[in-house]
Design a protein around this motif. Structure first.
Motif, mmCIF file in Angstrom:
data_model
loop_
_atom_site.group_PDB
_atom_site.id
_atom_site.type_symbol
_atom_site.label_atom_id
_atom_site.label_comp_id
_atom_site.label_asym_id
_atom_site.label_seq_id
_atom_site.Cartn_x
_atom_site.Cartn_y
_atom_site.Cartn_z
ATOM 1 N N ARG A 163 37.583 1.186 -59.144
ATOM 2 C CA ARG A 163 37.786 1.217 -57.725
ATOM 3 C C ARG A 163 36.570 0.559 -57.259
ATOM 4 O O ARG A 163 35.190 0.722 -57.692
ATOM 5 N N ALA A 164 36.947 -0.420 -56.330
ATOM 6 C CA ALA A 164 35.982 -1.270 -55.580
ATOM 7 C C ALA A 164 36.290 -1.132 -54.092
ATOM 8 O O ALA A 164 37.394 -1.774 -53.752
ATOM 9 N N VAL A 165 35.246 -1.134 -53.288
ATOM 10 C CA VAL A 165 35.388 -1.253 -51.860
ATOM 11 C C VAL A 165 34.586 -2.589 -51.423
ATOM 12 O O VAL A 165 33.728 -2.691 -51.880
ATOM 13 N N VAL A 166 35.674 -3.428 -50.563
ATOM 14 C CA VAL A 166 34.964 -4.775 -50.372
ATOM 15 C C VAL A 166 34.855 -5.012 -48.696
ATOM 16 O O VAL A 166 35.456 -4.564 -48.017
ATOM 17 N N ARG A 167 33.465 -5.426 -48.606
ATOM 18 C CA ARG A 167 33.368 -5.798 -47.128
ATOM 19 C C ARG A 167 33.123 -7.262 -46.973
ATOM 20 O O ARG A 167 32.080 -7.599 -47.768
ATOM 21 N N VAL A 168 33.949 -7.858 -46.230
ATOM 22 C CA VAL A 168 33.616 -9.346 -46.105
ATOM 23 C C VAL A 168 33.716 -9.523 -44.858
ATOM 24 O O VAL A 168 34.485 -9.101 -44.227
ATOM 25 N N SER A 169 32.889 -10.628 -44.396
ATOM 26 C CA SER A 169 32.932 -11.154 -42.806
ATOM 27 C C SER A 169 32.850 -12.807 -43.102
ATOM 28 O O SER A 169 32.693 -13.617 -43.886
ATOM 29 N N GLY B 126 41.784 -10.979 -35.410
ATOM 30 C CA GLY B 126 40.994 -10.850 -34.708
ATOM 31 C C GLY B 126 39.655 -9.976 -34.700
ATOM 32 O O GLY B 126 39.133 -9.030 -33.969
ATOM 33 N N THR B 127 39.300 -10.245 -36.029
ATOM 34 C CA THR B 127 37.639 -9.492 -36.480
ATOM 35 C C THR B 127 36.932 -10.199 -37.224
ATOM 36 O O THR B 127 37.594 -11.363 -37.771
ATOM 37 N N ASP B 128 35.741 -10.152 -37.095
ATOM 38 C CA ASP B 128 34.902 -10.914 -37.769
ATOM 39 C C ASP B 128 34.572 -10.424 -39.289
ATOM 40 O O ASP B 128 33.895 -10.927 -39.927
ATOM 41 N N ALA C 243 44.809 -1.755 -49.661
ATOM 42 C CA ALA C 243 44.721 -1.392 -48.265
ATOM 43 C C ALA C 243 43.375 -2.001 -47.645
ATOM 44 O O ALA C 243 42.467 -2.167 -48.187
ATOM 45 N N VAL C 244 44.019 -2.472 -46.433
ATOM 46 C CA VAL C 244 42.744 -2.988 -45.449
ATOM 47 C C VAL C 244 42.486 -1.718 -44.343
ATOM 48 O O VAL C 244 43.251 -1.390 -43.702
ATOM 49 N N LEU C 245 41.085 -1.326 -44.797
ATOM 50 C CA LEU C 245 40.705 -0.131 -44.035
ATOM 51 C C LEU C 245 40.394 -0.154 -42.675
ATOM 52 O O LEU C 245 40.702 0.600 -41.686
ATOM 53 N N ALA C 246 39.433 -1.415 -42.582
ATOM 54 C CA ALA C 246 38.938 -1.619 -41.168
ATOM 55 C C ALA C 246 38.469 -2.840 -40.694
ATOM 56 O O ALA C 246 38.417 -3.618 -41.771
ATOM 57 N N GLY C 247 38.350 -2.858 -39.426
ATOM 58 C CA GLY C 247 37.675 -4.386 -39.199
ATOM 59 C C GLY C 247 36.850 -3.993 -37.951
ATOM 60 O O GLY C 247 36.704 -3.010 -37.754
ATOM 61 N N ALA C 248 36.419 -5.080 -37.292
ATOM 62 C CA ALA C 248 35.407 -4.782 -36.093
ATOM 63 C C ALA C 248 36.035 -3.901 -35.060
ATOM 64 O O ALA C 248 37.057 -4.412 -34.362
ATOM 65 N N GLY C 249 35.444 -3.082 -34.734
ATOM 66 C CA GLY C 249 36.233 -1.894 -33.572
ATOM 67 C C GLY C 249 37.592 -1.365 -33.984
ATOM 68 O O GLY C 249 37.917 -0.788 -32.972
ATOM 69 N N ALA D 64 34.768 2.462 -36.147
ATOM 70 C CA ALA D 64 35.311 1.714 -34.822
ATOM 71 C C ALA D 64 34.928 1.968 -33.549
ATOM 72 O O ALA D 64 34.727 1.069 -32.687
ATOM 73 N N GLU D 65 34.384 3.241 -33.150
ATOM 74 C CA GLU D 65 33.967 3.733 -31.960
ATOM 75 C C GLU D 65 32.422 3.009 -31.771
ATOM 76 O O GLU D 65 32.010 3.067 -30.770
#
Ligand code: CTP
Ligand code: MG
Length: 832
Positions: free
Chosen positions: A525-531, A572-574, A665-671, A805-806
């Protein structure tokens, strides 16, 4: 009518027989009243044992302290005739920043004596009562001086009998005022900038006959809040005061005082204050105003309340901020903190006092909005924000819209006053440091989150801390960890431990009507955060560790980033947080495969042929070893199956060559948390990544099944059989509707159940697990714990995404992520 603040420490004062206990019973709840008699009884088994008084008051003070800390009105029923006894109460009240109030019951000694004589539980003589009466007369004059903020004296039995308690709100309690608000930072006499900001915020300025701004009104009925420091240094402090005073009088604005107003009022009162920090400018400007106006300024400032609690308790405004323990409280030190903040006692290189970073330790749920310390850019730190952007020093004048939390600013017309400390330097010193505190995660902790509540055992927290502190990524980066996943209920189909029919039945039982069956990749399992910029990008394991190390993680992330770039624009996210499986399994788990699995396979493949050869020789001599030979044959085929199972997941890799990611799955983005998006959406995003870089990304095969359709179930079974026959690990069955699916009782549904292939399970349960007698035993496996754990971790993860997100403080997200890791040390069968 007796006015008592809603939160106060009320001391009843009166001689024995004056009717204190009777009064307390009539006006307060039994639990609000702490009586010295009762506490004497508690510690000495005798309410009249005067020798136990010291111990009794010790406990009484302790309980009073607990009540006051929790914000509960507390009444002390004791004679309270001695100054030292009252001093103890004033001290407890001050320690908790609540107002001490005295209610004196003043009855004639003769009446009290009459009553005392009639009581079997009071055996003292008249001289004792006379002494009390004398003490009472002495006390009457000194109560205010001793610190009691309100002293009510009820004279005679009639007044006492007629008395009624009326609760009054504290001045700082404006919880019923809900806004919406526009909270303005330190103005410091910058009237033109203030008017520009008001225009930008949508306020219509009202002017007097002389053309001076005296009020401002918003069409939507918004209310302005000023955080103080209206005056000094800038070009028009009187103009700012006139407008703010007019607005406060008209009810269009609320204002708390700043230290500069405080000092100005002292000066106007004729006190000797240093003429520094822009006060001379204000005095010069005021000298051109009529004396009447100056008098109004003085009255205005003196009437200001040092902080307010607003909007149902969700918002606190104070000039220099306010720590949680002081919010809604009233005392000298609360006022001092609100006006000046706390300093560490040190001075910086510019000779200015170093402010204690209270915001870093702030853990309150109310947002604290303040000014006082110039910064270049307002930033939320642990639910607090400083709006002083140094307008008078040539910075900006900033407002915060509440509750939307949007920032609106106008630039300064010019540098009106040269700062002692450069603005940029000030903000560097105040750089947001959300200051994680080890106390946020250690010990036994109860956590309330949107999907439930959980208790983290101290020993699990200790285990998680070990991993977090030694191996894991920075908590600010590590915003989510994947939950464990429960297997489907045990199969009813002959020869199987897990089978699609029960996986689908599980989802049906949870009230799910449509599922997606996703290929279960066998990797890590790998969680990836990219910006967009690459700053803060990371890839981490299910225990929060960096994946391979910087040499490989960096280039891997660069490729993911490149592939994700169109998604950044489209969503619309960074940045994006993506849940993936990294393949092959051997890339990360090579050692494990070699040591745990390959060893078993190799031993079997060597030992069993040798055994067979011996048996063949024995058979050649005419002995019947058929049964033994059959067993060896069976074991041989089992070992072959076992070896084939793990070998399917071993592939050569060299650096990044051979490594792929399967996003699902795409879990989250900015806000934003994407937990409510359905899996069609998630897989569509995953497919976009695969299309963008097919050599890096692996597709996730999937089948959507309508659970009411019998043909759908048959199709799912065939699909799974084909998948697993080709060496696949199995599948995960998820509610199609998304990650955060709840049942008809509002409880979270498992985000997925795994259904592993018959051959794959050989490497989990051992080569022989398919034998009927073994399967029978394994079928009795208990899934309850694993399911609970999976749901708890899932809920914690969803809540972490919501808090992220908050824009919640790091510690609020981290406590959940930490709890997921801590849950992983629960003793659960690792084969599940
Ligand atoms: N009492 C009364 N009429 C009143 C108030 C009190 O007759 N208006 C009686 C009570 O019934 C009780 C006695 O006077 O028997 C003393 O009243 P209490 O409220 O117990 O007085 P305290 O001030 O609490 O006395 P102590 O300090 O001894 O506890
Ligand atoms: Mg009493």
């Amino acid at each position: 009518m007796i006015d008592v603040p809603e939160l106060a420490l009320v001391a009843l004062v009166g001689i024995s027989g004056s009717g204190k206990s009777t009064f307390a019973r009539a006006h307060f709840k039994p639990t609000q009243v702490l009586s010295s008699d009762y506490f004497r009884g508690l510690v000495a088994d005798d309410e009249n044992d005067q020798s136990a008084s010291a111990e009794a008051f010790d406990v009484l003070h302790y309980v009073a302290g607990k009540r006051l800390a929790a914000g509960r009105l507390t009444v002390v029923d004791a004679t309270n005739l001695q100054p030292h006894a009252r001093a103890g109460l004033v001290k407890v009240a001050r320690e908790h920043d609540v107002l001490p109030v005295a209610i004196v019951l003043d009855v004639p000694e003769s009446l009290a004596w009459e009553r005392t004589e009639a009581r079997p539980d009071r055996t003292f003589g008249r001289p004792v009562l006379t002494r009390m009466y004398r003490d009472l007369r002495r006390s009457l004059g000194s109560l205010t001086r001793e610190g009691f903020r309100k002293v009510h004296v009820l004279r005679g039995p009639d007044e006492i009998a007629a008395a009624e308690i009326r609760y009054e709100k504290l001045f700082n309690d404006k919880r019923e005022v809900t806004g919406p608000f526009d909270i303005v930072g330190d103005v410091h006499g910058c009237l033109p900038e203030l008017l520009a900001l008001l225009a930008k915020l949508g306020y219509e300025v009202v002017r007097d006959d002389a053309g001076r701004a005296v009020n401002a009104v918003h069409v939507d009925g918004r209310t302005l809040i000023f955080v103080g420091d209206l005056v000094d240094r800038g070009p028009d402090s009187p103009g700012v005061l006139r407008l703010v005073m007019g607005m406060v009088a008209a009810g269009t604005a609320i204002c708390v005082p700043g230290n500069h107003e405080q000092k100005l009022a002292r000066k106007l009162n004729g006190r000797n204050v240093q003429l520094t920090h822009g006060l001379p400018e204000t005095l010069a400007q005021l000298s051109r105003e009529p004396a009447e106006f100056v008098g109004e300024v003085k009255t205005f400032i003196e009437g200001l309340v040092s902080h307010y609690v607003l909007d149902g308790g969700k918002l606190v405004v104070a000039h220099a901020g306010l720590k949680e323990a002081y919010q809604g409280r009233a005392s000298g030190r609360v006022r001092s903190f609100a006006l000046y903040g706390e300093t560490t006692g040190e001075t910086d290189e510019y000779g200015l006092p170093v402010r204690y970073p209270w915001a870093r330790d702030y853990r309150g749920s109310a947002a604290v909005v303040y000014g006082h310390t110039p910064t270049t850019k307002p930033e939320w730190i642990n639910n607090t924000i400083c709006l002083d952007t140094g307008c008078v020093f040539g910075g900006e004048l900033t407002a915060l819209r509440w509750p939307s939390r949007e920032l609106v600013a106008v630039p300064a017309a010019r540098e009106h006053y040269a700062p002692v400390r450069p603005l940029a330097a000030a903000s560097r010193a105040e750089k947001p440091d959300e200051g994680l505190d080890i106390a946020d995660v250690t010990g036994r902790r109860h956590i309330d989150y949107a999907y439930g509540r959980t208790t983290v055992a101290a020993e699990n927290a200790a285990a998680a801390l070990e991993v977090m502190s030694r191996f894991a990524l920075d908590p600010a980066t590590l915003v989510w960890l994947p939950p464990t996943m429960a297997p489907c209920s045990t199969a009813t189909v002959e020869g199987y431990l897990e089978h699609p029919s029960t996986a689908l039945a599980d989802m049906r039982a949870a009230g799910v009507s449509r599922v997606v069956c996703e290929e279960k990749h066998m990797g890590s399992r790998a969680v990836v955060r990219v910006s967009r910029t690459g700053a803060g990008d990371a890839i981490w394991t299910r225990t929060g560790r960096p994946f391979f190390g910087p040499a490989l993680d960096g280039p891997l992330l660069a490729r993911v980033r490149a592939a994700a770039t169109p998604l950044f624009d489209e969503l619309g996210t960074d940045w994006l947080l993506v849940d993936t499986e990294l393949l092959p399994w051997s890339a990360k788990a090579g050692g494990l495969i070699r040591e745990r699995y390959a060893g078993v396979g190799a031993a079997g493949r060597h030992a069993l042929p040798a055994a067979r050869a011996v048996l063949d020789q024995v058979a050649a001599r005419g002995l019947d070893v058929t049964a033994l030979r059959d067993r060896i044959e069976l074991r041989s085929s089992e070992i072959d199956g076992y070896s084939a199972a793990y070998r399917a997941y071993v592939k050569p890799t060299d650096g990044l060559t051979g490594i792929t990611l399967a996003p699902f799955a795409v879990l989250a983005g900015a806000g934003v948390s994407y937990a409510s998006k359905d899996h069609g959406w998630h897989l569509a995003q995953a497919d976009r990544l695969v299309a963008a870089d097919p050599s890096l990304f692996t597709t996730t095969r999937r089948l959507v099944v309508d659970l009411s359709d019998p043909a759908g179930e048959a199709e799912a079974i065939d699909w799974w059989l084909a998948l697993t026959a080709a060496g696949g690990e199995g599948m995960v069955v998820k509610p199609y509707a998304g990650l955060a699916v709840t049942d008809d009782k509002g409880r979270l549904v498992q985000p997925g159940v795994k259904c592993r292939g018959r051959e794959y399970l050989r490497i989990i349960y051992g080569p022989e697990y398919t034998r009927p007698e073994q399967l029978a035993g394994l079928r009795r496996r208990n899934l309850g714990r694993k399911r609970n754990l999976a749901l708890r971790e899932h809920g914690l993860g969803l809540a972490a995404l919501d808090r992220l997100a908050e824009g919640a403080p790091v510690w609020r997200v981290h406590e959940l992520v930490f709890a997921i890791l801590a849950a992983e040390s629960e003793p659960v069968d690792p084969r599940l």
